[in-house]
Design an enzyme around this catalytic site. Structure first.
Site, PDB file in Angstrom:
ATOM      1  N   LYS A  76     -57.066   6.851  28.015  1.00  0.00           N
ATOM      2  CA  LYS A  76     -55.655   7.242  27.922  1.00  0.00           C
ATOM      3  C   LYS A  76     -55.516   8.652  27.347  1.00  0.00           C
ATOM      4  O   LYS A  76     -54.746   9.475  27.846  1.00  0.00           O
ATOM      5  CB  LYS A  76     -54.879   6.208  27.083  1.00  0.00           C
ATOM      6  N   GLN A 120     -52.322  -0.055  21.029  1.00  0.00           N
ATOM      7  CA  GLN A 120     -53.302  -0.744  21.873  1.00  0.00           C
ATOM      8  C   GLN A 120     -53.398  -2.218  21.463  1.00  0.00           C
ATOM      9  O   GLN A 120     -53.639  -2.530  20.299  1.00  0.00           O
ATOM     10  CB  GLN A 120     -54.672  -0.052  21.750  1.00  0.00           C
ATOM     11  N   ASP A 143     -45.357   1.928  26.792  1.00  0.00           N
ATOM     12  CA  ASP A 143     -45.851   0.785  27.564  1.00  0.00           C
ATOM     13  C   ASP A 143     -44.729   0.026  28.274  1.00  0.00           C
ATOM     14  O   ASP A 143     -44.994  -0.815  29.129  1.00  0.00           O
ATOM     15  CB  ASP A 143     -46.542  -0.184  26.589  1.00  0.00           C
TER      16      ASP A 143
END
Ligand code: NAD
Length: 325
Positions: A76, A120, A143
Site C-alpha cells: 500500500k 490494517q 477503506d
C-alpha cells in the site's frame, strides 16, 4: 518509480468480452488493471497537488507482526508513493493498548496533511477492529468501512466506497468493455458498465465484501441476489447469474455446475492451501472454460483492492478541497 517509468504492462489475452462459453474467457488481469488505476490516480494527483500546494496524504496504521498484514501494508505504501501521494507510517507493537491506538487514530484525524487513514485489519486480540474503524473520521476513511460511509453507500450518496468491491466493479467494467489494456490506458477509457437487465449473484454477506458488493451492483441496475452459508441449493441460485461474485473464504467452492455458460465470474476469495499456495473460492480450471470472463487468484481482485485504497484517498482529498479533477 513514477507511473511514467513503469515497464510496459503485460497484456492479458484479449477475447470477446461478454461472449459465450464457446470462446476462451477473457482473463481479468488485476495487476495490469491496477496499473491502469495507478496511472489515472498519478495523473490526477499531479494536477490537484499543484492546485492545492500539497499532495494527498495516506496514513497506514499497523498493529502487531502478522506477516501477511506487513506485506499488504508495504504494498500500500509503495503503490501510494508511485502515485505521488505522501504516506505516513505507524507500526505499533501487538501489546498496544486501546488508549494508545485511539490516540494514534485521533492524531491522524487532526492532521491536515492526512486525507486517508487505513487501519490494517485484523488487529491482534483483544483489540476489536470494528471499534477502531468507527474512530476514524468518516471523511478520512480510506477503506470505506466506517458505518457512516456504509450508510451513505445505501443512500447512493458520495462517500468512500469499500475498496475490494470497488475493485471488483472496475474489473467488471473491463470484462464488459472492448478495451484492450495497454501502458497508456486510463480509467477514462473504461466506461462504467450498465447492468440493467443482468442478474448478479454475490456469494457472501460480510460487511467487508459481500454486502457492499451487492449494493454497488445494484447501483448499476443489476438484479441482485445475496447467497450465503444458509442458502439452499447454492449451485442452482448461482446458475441464474450473468455476473457471479464469490466472496466466501472456501477454497474452490464454485465449480462449473454453479456457472451459467457465458457468465462473468469474479473471485474475491484468497485462501491458503496446506501446501502454502494461494487459491480463490472459484475452481479456476473447472470454471474458466464455461465463463466469458474470469479473475485469476492470485493476480485478480487482490491488486485492485490496494489500487482502490489509493484512489479513495485521492477522492477524499478532492472532496475536501471541492475539486473535480
Ligand atoms: P467472511 O468470513 O466475513 O464472510 C464469508 C461469507 O461467506 C459469509 O457471509 C458466509 O455466509 C458465506 N459463506 C461461508 N461459507 C459458505 C458456504 N459454504 N456457502 C455459501 N456461503 C458461505 O469473509 P470476507 O471477509 O467476506 O472474505 C471472503 C473471502 O474474500 C476470504 O477468502 C477473504 O480472504 C477474501 N478477501 C479478499 C480480499 C481481496 O482483496 N481480494 C479482500 C477481502 C477479503
Amino acid at each position: 518509480m513514477s507511473y511514467a517509468g513503469l515497464p510496459s504492462a503485460k497484456l492479458s489475452p484479449e477475447f470477446s468480452a461478454g461472449g459465450c462459453a464457446s470462446h476462451p474467457p477473457k482473463i481479468l488481469d488485476g495487476k495490469t488493471l491496477s496499473r491502469t488505476v495507478g496511472r489515472t490516480v498519478a495523473a490526477e494527483a499531479a494536477v490537484v497537488t499543484k492546485k492545492v500546494g500539497r499532495a494527498p496524504g495516506l496514513a497506514v496504521i499497523l498493529v502487531g507482526e502478522n506477516p501477511a498484514s506487513k506485506t499488504y501494508v508495504a504494498s500500500k505504501h509503495r503503490f501510494a508513493k508511485e502515485c505521488g501521494l505522501v504516506t505516513f507510517d505507524t507500526h505499533l507493537p501487538a501489546s498496544t493498548t486501546k488508549e494508545e491506538l485511539a490516540a494514534v487514530i485521533q492524531g491522524y484525524n487532526n492532521n491536515d496533511l492526512v486525507d486517508g487513514i487505513l487501519l490494517q485489519l485484523p488487529l491482534p486480540a483483544p483489540l476489536d477492529g470494528a471499534e477502531f474503524v468507527r474512530m476514524i473520521a468518516p471523511e478520512k476513511d480510506a477503506d470505506g468501512l466506517h458505518p457512516m460511509n456504509q450508510g451513505l453507500l445505501l443512500q447512493g450518496a458520495p462517500a468512500p466506497r469499500p475498496c475490494t468491491p470497488l475493485g471488483v466493479m472496475t474489473m467488471l467494467d473491463l470484462a464488459m468493455s472492448n478495451v484492450t489494456l495497454s501502458d497508456t490506458t486510463t480509467l477514462a477509457d473504461l466506461p462504467a458498465a450498465s447492468l440493467a437487465g443482468k442478474k448478479a449473484v454475490v456469494i457472501g454477506r460480510s460487511q467487508l465484501v459481500g454486502k457492499p458488493m451487492g449494493f454497488l451492483l445494484l447501483e448499476r441496475n443489476a438484479t441482485v441476489t445475496f447467497a450465503h452459508s444458509k442458502t439452499p441449493d447454492l449451485p442452482a441460485v448461482c446458475r441464474e447469474a450473468d455476473v457471479l461474485v464469490a466472496a466466501v473464504g472456501v477454497p474452490r467452492l464454485v465449480t462449473k455446475n454453479f456457472v451459467k455458460p457465458g457468465a462473468i465470474v469474479l473471485d474475491v476469495g484468497i485462501n491458503r492451501l496446506p501446501d502454502g499456495k494461494l487459491c480463490g473460492d472459484v475452481d479456476y480450471e473447472d470454471v474458466a472454460p464455461v465463463s466469458s470472463a474470469i479473475t485469476p487468484v492470485p493476480g485478480g481482485v487482490g491488486p485492485m483492492t490496494v489500487a482502490m485504497l489509493i484512489s479513495n484517498t485521492l477522492q477524499n482529498f478532492k472532496r475536501k478541497h471541492g475539486l473535480t479533477a
